[in-house]
Design an enzyme around this catalytic site. Structure first.
Site, PDB file in Angstrom:
ATOM      1  N   ASP A  30      -6.526   4.097  27.262  1.00  0.00           N
ATOM      2  CA  ASP A  30      -5.769   4.552  26.100  1.00  0.00           C
ATOM      3  C   ASP A  30      -5.287   5.972  26.361  1.00  0.00           C
ATOM      4  O   ASP A  30      -5.946   6.730  27.066  1.00  0.00           O
ATOM      5  CB  ASP A  30      -6.647   4.513  24.833  1.00  0.00           C
ATOM      6  N   LYS A  35     -10.250   9.267  21.409  1.00  0.00           N
ATOM      7  CA  LYS A  35     -10.658   7.860  21.278  1.00  0.00           C
ATOM      8  C   LYS A  35     -11.445   7.410  22.513  1.00  0.00           C
ATOM      9  O   LYS A  35     -12.498   6.782  22.402  1.00  0.00           O
ATOM     10  CB  LYS A  35      -9.383   7.008  21.114  1.00  0.00           C
ATOM     11  N   THR A 121       1.678  -7.807  18.678  1.00  0.00           N
ATOM     12  CA  THR A 121       2.621  -8.616  17.901  1.00  0.00           C
ATOM     13  C   THR A 121       4.024  -8.068  18.137  1.00  0.00           C
ATOM     14  O   THR A 121       4.302  -6.917  17.809  1.00  0.00           O
ATOM     15  CB  THR A 121       2.255  -8.541  16.402  1.00  0.00           C
ATOM     16  N   GLU A 148      -2.935 -12.454  19.227  1.00  0.00           N
ATOM     17  CA  GLU A 148      -4.270 -12.202  18.695  1.00  0.00           C
ATOM     18  C   GLU A 148      -4.220 -12.378  17.170  1.00  0.00           C
ATOM     19  O   GLU A 148      -3.296 -11.919  16.525  1.00  0.00           O
ATOM     20  CB  GLU A 148      -4.625 -10.745  19.040  1.00  0.00           C
ATOM     21  N   LEU A 150      -7.005 -11.715  15.070  1.00  0.00           N
ATOM     22  CA  LEU A 150      -8.217 -11.183  14.432  1.00  0.00           C
ATOM     23  C   LEU A 150      -7.929 -10.495  13.100  1.00  0.00           C
ATOM     24  O   LEU A 150      -6.882  -9.885  12.908  1.00  0.00           O
ATOM     25  CB  LEU A 150      -8.968 -10.237  15.372  1.00  0.00           C
ATOM     26  N   PHE A 253      -6.988 -17.302   0.372  1.00  0.00           N
ATOM     27  CA  PHE A 253      -5.750 -16.510   0.297  1.00  0.00           C
ATOM     28  C   PHE A 253      -4.963 -16.769  -0.978  1.00  0.00           C
ATOM     29  O   PHE A 253      -3.750 -16.617  -1.022  1.00  0.00           O
ATOM     30  CB  PHE A 253      -4.884 -16.686   1.553  1.00  0.00           C
ATOM     31  N   CYS A 264      -0.739  -4.989   9.444  1.00  0.00           N
ATOM     32  CA  CYS A 264      -0.103  -6.191  10.007  1.00  0.00           C
ATOM     33  C   CYS A 264       0.864  -6.879   9.058  1.00  0.00           C
ATOM     34  O   CYS A 264       2.066  -6.884   9.291  1.00  0.00           O
ATOM     35  CB  CYS A 264      -1.166  -7.185  10.446  1.00  0.00           C
ATOM     36  N   LYS A 327      -8.346  -3.183   2.396  1.00  0.00           N
ATOM     37  CA  LYS A 327      -9.222  -4.299   2.026  1.00  0.00           C
ATOM     38  C   LYS A 327     -10.652  -3.883   2.329  1.00  0.00           C
ATOM     39  O   LYS A 327     -10.871  -2.891   3.039  1.00  0.00           O
ATOM     40  CB  LYS A 327      -8.837  -5.571   2.781  1.00  0.00           C
ATOM     41  N   ARG A 334      -3.644   2.002   6.370  1.00  0.00           N
ATOM     42  CA  ARG A 334      -2.216   1.771   6.601  1.00  0.00           C
ATOM     43  C   ARG A 334      -1.659   0.862   5.506  1.00  0.00           C
ATOM     44  O   ARG A 334      -2.222  -0.187   5.215  1.00  0.00           O
ATOM     45  CB  ARG A 334      -1.989   1.133   7.989  1.00  0.00           C
TER      46      ARG A 334
HETATM   47  C1  UDX Z   1      -4.102 -10.206   9.010  1.00  0.00           C
HETATM   48  C2  UDX Z   1      -4.259 -11.690   9.414  1.00  0.00           C
HETATM   49  O1  UDX Z   1      -5.215 -12.340   8.577  1.00  0.00           O
HETATM   50  C3  UDX Z   1      -4.707 -11.765  10.856  1.00  0.00           C
HETATM   51  O2  UDX Z   1      -4.811 -13.124  11.259  1.00  0.00           O
HETATM   52  C4  UDX Z   1      -3.708 -11.031  11.723  1.00  0.00           C
HETATM   53  O3  UDX Z   1      -4.108 -11.045  13.053  1.00  0.00           O
HETATM   54  C5  UDX Z   1      -3.536  -9.603  11.255  1.00  0.00           C
HETATM   55  O4  UDX Z   1      -3.184  -9.573   9.880  1.00  0.00           O
HETATM   56  P1  UDX Z   1      -5.780  -8.270   8.271  1.00  0.00           P
HETATM   57  O5  UDX Z   1      -4.596  -7.362   8.180  1.00  0.00           O
HETATM   58  O6  UDX Z   1      -7.026  -7.766   8.914  1.00  0.00           O
HETATM   59  O7  UDX Z   1      -5.385  -9.603   9.062  1.00  0.00           O
HETATM   60  O8  UDX Z   1      -6.154  -8.673   6.769  1.00  0.00           O
HETATM   61  P2  UDX Z   1      -6.269 -10.003   5.891  1.00  0.00           P
HETATM   62  O9  UDX Z   1      -7.686 -10.336   5.722  1.00  0.00           O
HETATM   63  O10 UDX Z   1      -5.353 -11.061   6.345  1.00  0.00           O
HETATM   64  O11 UDX Z   1      -5.743  -9.425   4.493  1.00  0.00           O
HETATM   65  C6  UDX Z   1      -4.410  -8.911   4.374  1.00  0.00           C
HETATM   66  C7  UDX Z   1      -4.150  -8.350   2.999  1.00  0.00           C
HETATM   67  O12 UDX Z   1      -4.024  -9.404   2.049  1.00  0.00           O
HETATM   68  C8  UDX Z   1      -5.236  -7.428   2.451  1.00  0.00           C
HETATM   69  O13 UDX Z   1      -4.618  -6.296   1.845  1.00  0.00           O
HETATM   70  C9  UDX Z   1      -5.943  -8.269   1.418  1.00  0.00           C
HETATM   71  O14 UDX Z   1      -6.518  -7.506   0.404  1.00  0.00           O
HETATM   72  C10 UDX Z   1      -4.810  -9.123   0.904  1.00  0.00           C
HETATM   73  N1  UDX Z   1      -5.232 -10.420   0.318  1.00  0.00           N
HETATM   74  C11 UDX Z   1      -5.865 -11.342   1.088  1.00  0.00           C
HETATM   75  C12 UDX Z   1      -4.950 -10.701  -1.021  1.00  0.00           C
HETATM   76  O15 UDX Z   1      -4.351  -9.880  -1.742  1.00  0.00           O
HETATM   77  N2  UDX Z   1      -5.322 -11.911  -1.526  1.00  0.00           N
HETATM   78  C13 UDX Z   1      -5.959 -12.855  -0.792  1.00  0.00           C
HETATM   79  O16 UDX Z   1      -6.265 -13.919  -1.336  1.00  0.00           O
HETATM   80  C14 UDX Z   1      -6.242 -12.562   0.566  1.00  0.00           C
END
Ligand code: UDX
Length: 437
Positions: A30, A35, A121, A148, A150, A253, A264, A327, A334
């Site tokens: 990196d 980091k 991505t 990816e 994750l 979701f 993301c 979350k 971000r």
């Molecule tokens: C997401 C994708 O899930 C993952 O597969 C991809 O690789 C990267 O983007 P992440 O950004 O870690 O992952 O968060 P995720 O758990 O998907 O939640 C995204 C956002 O949606 C959060 O702000 C969460 O609070 C919100 N969310 C999720 C809701 O508002 N309602 C839901 O029911 C689920």
């Protein structure tokens, strides 16, 4: 196998640690000196459950090291690229500066038979452009696209036990050989029976943005239903439970609230729209514009609700904000809906005190004008209204009776629909939430 991982952020650091955990020799590279220093001592530079333990274990084993020097990738045969692709300033498109810089720098160190594995991505079409650069520098090296999926907060589990592996391969024997190398890298995952989808570059790139677009759409769908519920007196949580029983729909979701954020989903759907425009198929994704605006509207509605419960204005009021991270189980701020709502309220003249178990230092750096407190109790002291914006377990478990002793006025606005309205109302609180009455 000898593996290098270029980019040690949320994706790369976890990937490097997990690749060491399944038995490979890994070097993470990196450009960020601090980091690399932290990672070299087995310290995670961000909050991710399980990662500190894994890093310590793997660094101590000697299989995992980190450096700022790209030349250290010499000797590795598989090179993962996991650098960031943020949204460009003032545009929807993705900023590929870091991907381009990483590839430009790594190609000088490639040996015949090496495999470069893209994980970032990227807009569809990027892999074939980068493949040309790779083979120009080393005709016997091959580029693979291996997106990816994750989730932050579950990154270790998602990397070691993903729902699927996707390989985007070039056609012909070089592609087949590179696919076989990736099979060797992921041997324990493949032995576990994790499904593998082998595709071309464009499909592999699209899988990632299509998945994120689907998830974003699902969240905005239920948040649109929340708007209908607010207009009709219906309850969006019950609605989600009921439609979620249909296996074709599913309950996951479908949690209505202040909407999605993070590094993301928001930027990926915007970059996807921008790319569709360049390809002349912008109409195909015009629905994502609506998905984005439903999502952003929820943040404004949240502030409206806080104003409503305070009798029409929050100017001069004391507001406690529970949550800063986008979350729970993450310190990532971000595009955090929580901080967006907090700053809107601050700009409307409220005294806003934000708390979060993990994200305060990131939040303070980004928004020094807000006030911060270490605990929900300290944030809520003498508050005129409490606004729950990130559903950390400790906020879900708050006792409405004890918490009611701290505040000036018992007003709770639940931006994630995670509290029990009856329990809070029984304890004397005015309880309001998005999408239910
Ligand atoms: C997401 C994708 O899930 C993952 O597969 C991809 O690789 C990267 O983007 P992440 O950004 O870690 O992952 O968060 P995720 O758990 O998907 O939640 C995204 C956002 O949606 C959060 O702000 C969460 O609070 C919100 N969310 C999720 C809701 O508002 N309602 C839901 O029911 C689920």
């Amino acid at each position: 196998m000898h593996i290098s991982v270029i980019g040690c952020g949320y994706l790369g650091a976890v990937h490097a640690a997990c690749m060491a955990a399944i038995g490979h020799d890994v070097v993470g590279v990196d450009v960020d000196v601090a980091k690399v220093e932290a990672l070299s001592q087995g310290k995670a530079p961000f909050f991710e459950p399980g990662l500190p333990e894994l890093l310590q274990e793997q660094v101590a084993s000697g299989r995992l090291s980190f450096t700022n020097d790209m030349a250290a990738i010499k000797g590795a045969t598989v090179h993962f690229v996991g650098v960031g692709t943020p949204q460009k300033r003032g545009e929807y498109a993705a900023d590929l500066t870091y991907v381009d810089a990483a590839v430009a720098s790594l190609i000088h160190h490639l040996a015949p038979g090496d495999v470069v594995v893209g994980k970032s991505t990227v807009p569809v079409g990027t892999a074939s452009r980068l493949a040309a650069l790779v083979t120009e520098a080393q005709p016997e090296a091959t580029l693979v696209w291996n997106p990816e999926f994750l989730r932050e907060g579950h990154a270790v589990q998602d990397t070691l036990h993903p729902d699927r592996l996707v390989y985007g391969l070039p056609s012909g024997p070089a592609g087949q050989a590179a696919g076989a190398v990736l099979d060797e890298v992921y041997a324990p995952l493949i032995a576990e029976g994790i499904p593998k989808v082998v595709a071309d570059y464009a499909t592999a790139e699209l899988v990632k943005v299509a998945a994120n677009s689907f998830l974003a759409t699902k969240i905005s769908f239920i948040n649109a239903m929340a708007e209908l519920c607010e207009a009709t007196g219906a309850d969006v949580t019950l609605l989600a439970d009921a439609i979620g029983h249909d296996e074709r729909i599913g309950r996951k979701f479908l949690n209505a609230g202040v909407g999605f954020g993070g590094g993301c989903l928001p930027k990926d759907i915007r970059a996807f729209m921008a790319r569709a425009g360049e390809l002349g198929v912008d109409q195909a994704l015009s629905f994502l514009r609506e998905v984005d605006s439903i999502n952003m509207r929820r943040r404004v509605r949240m502030v409206d609700l806080a104003r409503e419960v305070c009798g029409g204005s929050i100017s001069g009021r004391r507001v406690a904000v529970l949550g800063a991270a986008f979350k729970p189980e993450s310190d990532d701020i971000r595009d955090s809906p929580a901080l967006n709502v907090a700053t809107q309220m601050h700009l409307q003249g409220a005294t806003v005190v934000v708390t979060d178990p993990e994200a305060i230092s990131n939040a303070r750096r980004a928004w020094p004008d807000l006030r911060f407190a270490d605990t929900p109790e300290a944030a809520a002291k003498d508050a005129d209204v409490v606004v729950l914006l990130t559903e950390w377990r400790q906020y879900r478990d708050l006792d409405p009776n004890a918490f009611g002793e701290i505040v000036a006025h018992k007003r709770m606005v639940d931006g994630r629909n995670v509290l029990d309205p009856e329990a809070w109302r029984a304890a004397g609180w005015t309880y309001r939430a998005l999408g239910r009455h």
